[in-house]
Design a protein around this motif. Structure first.
Motif, mmCIF file in Angstrom:
data_model
loop_
_atom_site.group_PDB
_atom_site.id
_atom_site.type_symbol
_atom_site.label_atom_id
_atom_site.label_comp_id
_atom_site.label_asym_id
_atom_site.label_seq_id
_atom_site.Cartn_x
_atom_site.Cartn_y
_atom_site.Cartn_z
ATOM 1 N N SER B 52 6.690 2.273 -0.573
ATOM 2 C CA SER B 52 5.237 2.046 -0.605
ATOM 3 C C SER B 52 4.823 1.384 -1.917
ATOM 4 O O SER B 52 3.923 0.531 -1.945
ATOM 5 C CB SER B 52 4.471 3.366 -0.441
ATOM 6 N N ASN B 56 2.835 -2.044 -2.390
ATOM 7 C CA ASN B 56 1.632 -2.166 -3.217
ATOM 8 C C ASN B 56 1.752 -3.303 -4.230
ATOM 9 O O ASN B 56 0.773 -3.989 -4.535
ATOM 10 C CB ASN B 56 1.335 -0.847 -3.949
ATOM 11 N N LEU B 61 -1.945 -4.428 -5.104
ATOM 12 C CA LEU B 61 -2.707 -3.184 -5.258
ATOM 13 C C LEU B 61 -2.238 -2.406 -6.473
ATOM 14 O O LEU B 61 -2.878 -1.463 -6.912
ATOM 15 C CB LEU B 61 -2.544 -2.300 -4.006
ATOM 16 N N ASP B 62 -1.114 -2.795 -7.001
ATOM 17 C CA ASP B 62 -0.543 -2.132 -8.166
ATOM 18 C C ASP B 62 0.236 -3.204 -8.947
ATOM 19 O O ASP B 62 0.472 -4.293 -8.415
ATOM 20 C CB ASP B 62 0.390 -1.006 -7.706
ATOM 21 N N ALA B 85 -8.428 -9.226 -6.731
ATOM 22 C CA ALA B 85 -9.301 -8.799 -5.634
ATOM 23 C C ALA B 85 -9.612 -9.995 -4.730
ATOM 24 O O ALA B 85 -9.524 -9.891 -3.494
ATOM 25 C CB ALA B 85 -10.589 -8.192 -6.193
ATOM 26 N N ARG B 88 -6.437 -10.989 -2.784
ATOM 27 C CA ARG B 88 -6.165 -10.084 -1.652
ATOM 28 C C ARG B 88 -7.059 -10.430 -0.465
ATOM 29 O O ARG B 88 -6.619 -10.460 0.676
ATOM 30 C CB ARG B 88 -6.435 -8.620 -2.061
ATOM 31 N N LEU B 94 -4.212 -5.692 5.348
ATOM 32 C CA LEU B 94 -3.608 -4.383 5.103
ATOM 33 C C LEU B 94 -3.796 -3.470 6.312
ATOM 34 O O LEU B 94 -4.898 -3.362 6.859
ATOM 35 C CB LEU B 94 -4.265 -3.724 3.883
ATOM 36 N N PHE B 96 -3.098 0.555 7.310
ATOM 37 C CA PHE B 96 -2.775 1.813 6.648
ATOM 38 C C PHE B 96 -2.313 2.873 7.646
ATOM 39 O O PHE B 96 -2.681 2.829 8.825
ATOM 40 C CB PHE B 96 -4.017 2.352 5.920
ATOM 41 N N ASP B 173 1.581 -0.110 6.002
ATOM 42 C CA ASP B 173 2.184 1.073 5.381
ATOM 43 C C ASP B 173 2.230 2.205 6.411
ATOM 44 O O ASP B 173 1.213 2.821 6.692
ATOM 45 C CB ASP B 173 1.355 1.472 4.152
#
Lengths: 399, 232
Positions: B52, B56, B61-62, B85, B88, B94, B96, B173
């Motif tokens: 994960s 990300n 996201l990370d 941002a 993305r 994405l 989830f 994910d």
């Protein structure tokens, strides 16, 4: 420009979600709004007292009425003028005249004790001895019940505010002044001004009752116009026979109200500030809970590409919206609860009771709403920053 | 549509270290990965293996502690938060495990969310939303709120939201992790169709061999490193 529009549309979109989710947080949101409503209501309440008092004191003040006191006197209470002074003042340039002479009234100002209707405790009431020109000098005085007092008789007419606040001042009753009983023969209004808190009688009758001989405390003069004041003042202050202080009535009354209104405002602001602190913590708590409850939603929006800035602003909007709702509720409530409420209080500068009505003005409401907005913005700031700093990846998995 | 030789995702020497007090936890260690455009890649591995975290990093996201992440030729590891941002919003869809739908919005409004970040008119947004919902076969539930949708329907809404902007890359994910087998199969078929018919590049994290079997390639992670990565 396009970026700016995009930014604002993000703010709008996120704010909309926030507001739409308010019902899910109805309890804590309502608690924060009620806290802020309380602050606003208390602030409006206190300031409406100060405003009502100020209005009562200065509303009868006119620019074309001059007040003459002994030099160095702070108020009529501490002033003293003799018969010769009065004659010179009445003949000064700028004083309006009628067929029977100048529009000037030499007056006495004494304090008597009467029981208040509300508490039955005695309080000071101003008793004013006036000359026959007094009513014409004031201009706005109107006898609404009974009649004016007759010169030379132990008769009084009572201001409507004093009649409301004190017992024994009803039409036809007698009041004890010095060694004598005086008949209440009339009730008058004075445009809501200070004179409505007074009792009026003939100065020539009041002088012997209080052993004042031929002395007075003040002279009220109607000027031919507001512009004639400077000439009137200059002529009196330059006259070597006189040691006097000359003021417009409006200035004098404004001065007389400052310490009481200042005191009431200070208390109001102090109490409201304490309450505001409580309400601020309430708003903070609510907004922290709101952010915490929506951690995953906020992270989802951020993950989809919504910026941190719009998230901050939208959380603050929500807090501001709650505060403004609370503020508006408090302001409307305060308006209906306080506006026009009749009361009386001591004017320390004259040591007498002034009857007045709580007055909620638009500027006062705006002032209170600004307080609410500040509480809302401060209450939203830190939770908004927390929302913006959420680590997206971890927050996406929050349950 | 089949995959091309063009590399869409390139992760080089990626380290990811989390700090817990004075302790350092190495989640990814010198990881290298390339994903060609049009591939449906499954990332498998035990809990804590870093799959994960890798997803990300690829989704912006990370951030990696060290190393580079290049998507479609752009180095996203050097972008600011604000740039990321926007990136993305343009390039990533994405999906989830727990759908992450906004409960106060209907399915169609949830799907419309990423479009609010574009310059499309209201009418254009509506057309895109209708098309996306049609792809996931959920047009008839467009005006339903998430709480009235089944898990499978919520995940299909999530997929519609992910594809509505026609992103470069779909990151999923554990998309079937919260679903029963039947609903999970439907979601996997949908992802497979998006990959085959629309050429979407998909990277999917999963525990489930049944799910990874639908992918065109599977890589395994263990202790922050790729255990096997057959050549693309």
């Amino acid at each position: 420009m396009t970026q700016l529009i995009n930014w604002f549309s993000q703010v709008l979109a996120v704010s909309l979600f926030n507001f739409r989710s308010l019902p899910m947080r109805a309890g804590s949101s309502a608690a924060a709004a009620v806290g802020i409503a309380g602050v606003v209501a208390v602030l409006v309440g206190f300031l409406s007292i100060a405003e009502g008092f100020r209005k009562a004191v200065i509303s009868s003040g006119a620019d074309d009425i001059a007040l003459v006191l002994r030099s160095g006197a702070d108020s009529e209470m501490s002033s003293g003028l003799d018969r010769d002074d009065v004659r010179v003042i009445a003949d000064a340039p700028g004083v309006a005249r009628q067929l029977d002479g100048p529009l000037a009234s030499a007056e006495l100002f004494v304090i008597i004790d009467l029981p208040k209707r509300s508490t039955h405790t005695s309080a000071n009431v101003p008793l004013r001895g006036v000359e026959k020109a007094a009513i014409s000098v004031r201009g706005n005085l109107k006898v609404i019940q009974g009649r004016a007092f007759e010169p030379g008789k132990n008769e009084v007419m009572v201001g409507a505010g004093a009649a409301r606040a004190f017992s024994g001042l009803d039409l036809g009753r007698k009041i004890r002044v010095g060694q004598n009983d005086w008949d209440v023969v009339g009730i008058f209004t004075a445009g809501g001004g200070l004179a409505e808190s007074e009792i009026w009688t003939d100065a020539a009758v009041l002088q012997p009752a209080y052993n004042r001989g031929s002395s007075f405390q003040s002279v009220y003069a109607k000027l031919s116009s507001a512009g004639a004041f400077t000439a009137f003042k200059d002529s009196l202050t330059a006259d070597p026979r006189l040691k006097v202080k000359v003021l417009r009535q409006s200035e004098y009354l404004a001065e007389q109200s400052t310490s009481v209104t200042g005191f009431i405002r200070s208390i109001g602001v102090f109490i409201a500030a304490l309450m505001a602190l409580g309400a601020l913590f309430g708003a903070l708590n609510t907004m922290y809970s709101a952010v915490s409850a929506r951690t995953r939603e906020i992270a989802t929006l951020r993950a989809l590409g919504f910026g941190a800035g719009p998230v901050v602003v939208s959380v603050m909007f929500e807090s501001l919206g709650l505060a403004l709702m609370g503020g508006a509720f408090g302001a409307v409530g305060a308006y209906f609860a306080f506006n026009g409420f009749q009361a009386s209080t001591m004017n320390w500068q004259t040591f007498s009771q002034v009857a007045f009505a709580f007055t909620v003005t638009p500027s006062l409401l705006i002032n209170a709403i600004v307080w609410a907005a500040i509480i809302g913005l401060l209450g939203g700031l830190f939770p908004a920053m927390r929302a913006a700093r959420l680590p997206i990846a971890a927050a996406l998995r929050e349950t | 549509m089949s995959q091309s030789n063009e590399i869409l995702v390139r992760v080089r020497d990626a380290d990811k270290v989390f700090r817990r007090g004075s302790e350092e936890i190495h989640v990814l260690s010198g990881l290298n990965l390339e994903v060609p455009k049009g591939e449906f890649l499954a990332l498998m591995g035990p809990s804590g293996s870093g799959k994960s975290t890798l997803l990300n990093l690829i989704g912006g996201l990370d951030r990696a502690t060290r190393g580079t992440v290049e998507i479609g030729g752009e180095r996203i590891d050097s972008m600011s938060d604000r740039q990321l941002a926007g990136w993305r919003a343009r390039h990533i869809g994405l999906v989830f495990q727990f759908y992450n739908l906004l409960p106060v919005l209907t399915a169609e409004r949830n799907v419309e969310l990423p479009l609010l970040l574009t310059h499309l008119s209201k009418g254009e947004r509506r057309q895109h939303v209708e098309a996306a919902l049609k792809v996931v076969n959920l047009s008839h539930r467009a005006r339903h709120y998430p709480r009235t949708l089944s898990g499978g329907e919520q995940q299909r809404t999530g997929i519609a939201r992910a594809i509505v902007t026609d992103p470069t890359l779909l990151l999923c994910d554990e998309p079937t992790g919260d679903l029963d087998r039947k609903s999970g199969d439907e979601i996997l078929s949908l992802l497979q169709a998006l990959n085959r018919e629309q050429g979407k590049t998909i990277i999917m994290v999963t525990h489930d061999p049944h799910a990874s079997a639908r992918a065109t390639r599977t890589v395994h992670l263990d202790k922050g490193q790729l255990v096997t990565e057959p050549a693309p």
